[in-house]
Design an enzyme around this catalytic site. Sequence first.
Site, short mmCIF file in Angstrom:
data_model
loop_
_atom_site.label_atom_id
_atom_site.label_comp_id
_atom_site.label_asym_id
_atom_site.label_seq_id
_atom_site.Cartn_x
_atom_site.Cartn_y
_atom_site.Cartn_z
N ASP A 333 0.86 -1.18 0.00
CA ASP A 333 0.00 0.00 0.00
C ASP A 333 0.90 1.23 0.00
O ASP A 333 2.12 1.14 0.20
CB ASP A 333 -0.90 -0.02 1.25
N HIS A 334 0.31 2.37 -0.25
CA HIS A 334 0.97 3.66 -0.04
C HIS A 334 0.40 4.29 1.23
O HIS A 334 -0.82 4.37 1.40
CB HIS A 334 0.71 4.62 -1.21
N PHE A 507 -5.08 4.29 0.45
CA PHE A 507 -6.07 3.36 -0.10
C PHE A 507 -5.64 2.79 -1.45
O PHE A 507 -6.41 2.78 -2.41
CB PHE A 507 -7.45 4.04 -0.20
N HIS A 508 -4.39 2.29 -1.48
CA HIS A 508 -3.85 1.68 -2.70
C HIS A 508 -3.38 0.24 -2.45
O HIS A 508 -2.25 -0.11 -2.78
CB HIS A 508 -2.66 2.51 -3.22
N PRO A 509 -4.22 -0.61 -1.87
CA PRO A 509 -3.77 -1.99 -1.62
C PRO A 509 -3.59 -2.75 -2.93
O PRO A 509 -4.34 -2.56 -3.89
CB PRO A 509 -4.91 -2.58 -0.79
#
Length: 592
Positions: A333-334, A507-509
């Site tokens: 994630d980020h 919210f970049h899984p």
Amino acid sequence: MGIVLCTRFWSHPLRLTQCLGRGVLAAITKFSIDGVLAMMQADYVIVGAGSAGCALAYRLSESGRYSVLIIEAGGTDIGPLIQMPAALSYPMNMKQYDWGFQTEPEPHLGGRRLVTPRGKVIGGSSSINGMVYVRGHAKDFDHWAESGATGWAYRDVLPYYKRLESWHSGGHGGDPAWRGNKGPLHVSRGPRKNPLYQAFVEAGKQAGYPVTNDYNGEQQEGFGPMEQTVHGGRRWSAANAYLRPALKRKNCNLIRGFVTKIVIEDSKARGVEIARGDSVEVVTANKEVVIAASSINSPKLLMLSGIGPKQHLAEHGIATVSDLQGVGQNLQDHLELYMQMAASQPVTLYKHWNLFSKALIGAQWLFTKTGLGASNQFESAAFIRSQAGVEYPDIQYHFLPMAVRYDGKAAAEGHGFQAHTGPMRSPSRGSITLSSAEPKAAPKILFNYMSHEQDWMDFRRCIRLTREIFAQQAFKPFVKHEIQPGNAAQSDDELDGFIREHVESAFHPCGTCKMGATSDPMAVVDSECRVIGVDNLRLADSSIFPRITNGNLNAPSILVGEKAADFILGKQPLSPDDSQPWINPNWNDSQR
């Protein structure tokens, strides 16, 4: 051909005449809803109407030769809270549109549980996200290919990016030769009328960074305009871009249901089981099942179906179909921080942070699709390198002319602005595991955030580099003081305390079903998105990323759907594009 069971279709049912035209009739239960005969089968069955799933539905049904059925657990995306770009903070915080996932207590963040929004709605997360459009850096995709994802280097994916885009520069420059103009996905730029947008870019220039007119073109590195998936003043989600046009075709249909299991016989996917109400029904795939259920739900569904780490499946009494150790692993994630500044002038969006102004903005958007409601307000951006020796950007900035959180809560100090910043390539890795063999039980999500010392060093650099940008002359007329972290936080320990308490997911899984060579013990799918060890089963969404890409993930997720569709249809991939991206010639010796 399996038995087709009665069901109530949500919309656009498959017509019996389509099947009769195939010259095949198995044991069929038929029924009539609103005078339309329907049946539970198709050539291609897609699980998930999200970013990749919608693109798959569009491309697989494009020729008219094959029937396509897409299954989505969520409901409609119709309504201003999703379609109005400026309302982006609402849908991702609503149970109606979000799966409601959260992490396990994160051990390196003081045991905090972070929310993990995923779209449970037509369009998936493209219907609840921030609408930021970032392709990723060329070197990201070259790394994919070097990691075993043959055919996914930048030269291989650039033609697909051009195919999927209809790009609108909005008069703010750009690289037309690097962009597409005939694709389903409209990409635009905000009007950038607020003076703070230009101040951010000018401050970056004054600090010695390059300026780029198109971070999705030849040169990602630098400060410049940010791009958004907004068209005609509306959120241009994967549902609007791909699914709605696809559903106008007689051979593409959508049903609502919760997929509980992939039906596998003799190591071959035959269809899926779906739960609706108290019944469990079977949808049959004549050719292939394609999973596009997100980096959270896709590995969960594989494991519930017996595809995953054998020892973990045994813990839940699930028989192993394919022992793939990588299922649910490699979670990435980020993370980001909000660097907030109090404004010395009332030029920020805070002046609209009242019911009267919000009502006016909403009314203007509702009737004209113009005004502040027609932009996500992320209109300036930057990608920079954190230090000398880093070949391509590893820090991203979203600039916003207001101090506000993603949950819509404004900073207590009123007028302010902020930069969202965070490192792009964290070495930390987490996992998705089953909490139960019960299909509707949420999985265990542990990102293991900030588990490497490198993470802490990277975030400290982000804070200090951002402070330097806000200290430039371009911001002198606008800066009052720093809201957070606040000037008192200067030492490594003080910054670490702030990071531990305030860092948030972007919210970049991704990465939980890694694509790679079949000889890679952690690969889940091969380079053509085929699930290893199971025939007629593919997986195409952000879970297949070997490593996270620079920036927001909606664009590369759609790319995966586009490229996977050609593999599924047996098409020759688009011809490679050998355009060479710009790499800072001084990267080895200087940070900027």
